[in-house]
Design a protein around this motif. Sequence first.
Motif, short mmCIF file in Angstrom:
data_model
loop_
_atom_site.label_atom_id
_atom_site.label_comp_id
_atom_site.label_asym_id
_atom_site.label_seq_id
_atom_site.Cartn_x
_atom_site.Cartn_y
_atom_site.Cartn_z
N THR A 5 -5.38 30.28 10.89
CA THR A 5 -5.03 29.08 11.96
C THR A 5 -3.52 28.98 12.45
O THR A 5 -2.70 28.53 11.52
CB THR A 5 -5.70 27.89 11.58
OG1 THR A 5 -7.13 28.20 11.29
CG2 THR A 5 -5.50 26.88 12.85
N THR A 7 -0.72 28.02 15.43
CA THR A 7 -0.51 27.22 16.91
C THR A 7 0.87 27.31 17.06
O THR A 7 1.77 27.78 16.19
CB THR A 7 -0.90 25.80 16.70
OG1 THR A 7 -0.16 25.15 15.69
CG2 THR A 7 -2.21 25.43 16.27
N THR A 9 4.14 25.23 18.59
CA THR A 9 4.52 23.82 18.96
C THR A 9 5.93 23.68 19.40
O THR A 9 6.76 24.60 19.01
CB THR A 9 4.39 23.08 17.44
OG1 THR A 9 5.40 23.36 16.78
CG2 THR A 9 3.07 22.91 16.90
N SER A 41 3.55 29.21 25.45
CA SER A 41 2.82 27.79 25.12
C SER A 41 1.73 27.26 26.09
O SER A 41 0.66 27.08 25.86
CB SER A 41 3.72 26.82 24.58
OG SER A 41 3.12 25.68 24.08
N LYS A 46 -3.11 25.07 24.02
CA LYS A 46 -3.79 24.57 22.92
C LYS A 46 -4.78 25.49 22.10
O LYS A 46 -5.44 25.03 21.27
CB LYS A 46 -4.58 23.18 23.05
CG LYS A 46 -3.51 22.25 23.65
CD LYS A 46 -4.10 20.91 23.75
CE LYS A 46 -3.11 19.88 24.42
NZ LYS A 46 -3.65 18.82 24.96
N ARG A 47 -5.01 26.49 22.65
CA ARG A 47 -5.79 27.80 22.10
C ARG A 47 -5.20 28.31 20.85
O ARG A 47 -3.71 28.17 20.74
CB ARG A 47 -6.33 28.77 22.95
CG ARG A 47 -7.12 28.61 23.98
CD ARG A 47 -7.61 29.91 24.91
NE ARG A 47 -6.45 30.69 25.32
CZ ARG A 47 -5.91 30.36 26.57
NH1 ARG A 47 -6.26 29.47 27.19
NH2 ARG A 47 -5.06 31.52 26.93
N LEU A 48 -5.63 28.70 19.91
CA LEU A 48 -5.28 29.37 18.79
C LEU A 48 -4.20 30.61 19.03
O LEU A 48 -4.63 31.39 19.96
CB LEU A 48 -6.07 29.65 17.57
CG LEU A 48 -6.83 28.60 16.76
CD1 LEU A 48 -7.81 28.95 15.67
CD2 LEU A 48 -5.93 27.69 16.33
#
Length: 182
Positions: A5, A7, A9, A41, A46-48
């Motif tokens: 997982t 992401t 940021t 981004s 917000k998808r992985l």
Amino acid sequence: MRAKTRTLTPKQIDNYAGNLRDQERAENTVKQHTNHLLAFSLWLDKRLLTKQELIQWKRQLSEKYAATTVNSMLAAVNGFLRFMGWSDIVVKSLKIQKTLFCDEKKELDSKEYEQLVIAARQRGDMRLSLLIQMICATGIRVSELRFITVEAIQKGKTEIFNKGKRRLIFLPDKLRHVLKRY
């Protein structure tokens, strides 16, 4: 085996920008990489962060931008991924076949060059005329004109430092004579 997982940021992007500064990268490079990461981004929404998403982004970029632009954006993202320790999802750049010569349609011929110099003189803009002559006679970039100093004109050469590289540029005698008079 389950996919990791991951992401993207704003804090991670800021940390990466700090790392680029620590590596003494030019501020424009840091800004460019940051902008490319922010664009990625936004695209992720917000998808992985996965290899498949990166490949999809690369495809969409290649439909919209020139290959060199896509590769610049991919270099920023790949650098970030390596910084994060996520080298397993780095994507390949687009292959670009290099052309050895510039398209002749983009080159000035001697008549066009003379017309530019004459037009600048007729406008009373001797500075522009000399800038055109300097660029054409030496092959320097506009951003490198700052290296053409009185001392360089007297010596007949200058050393250009740009993007961590050095080049020695020789100034033709005829041009030096005109520049000295100016």
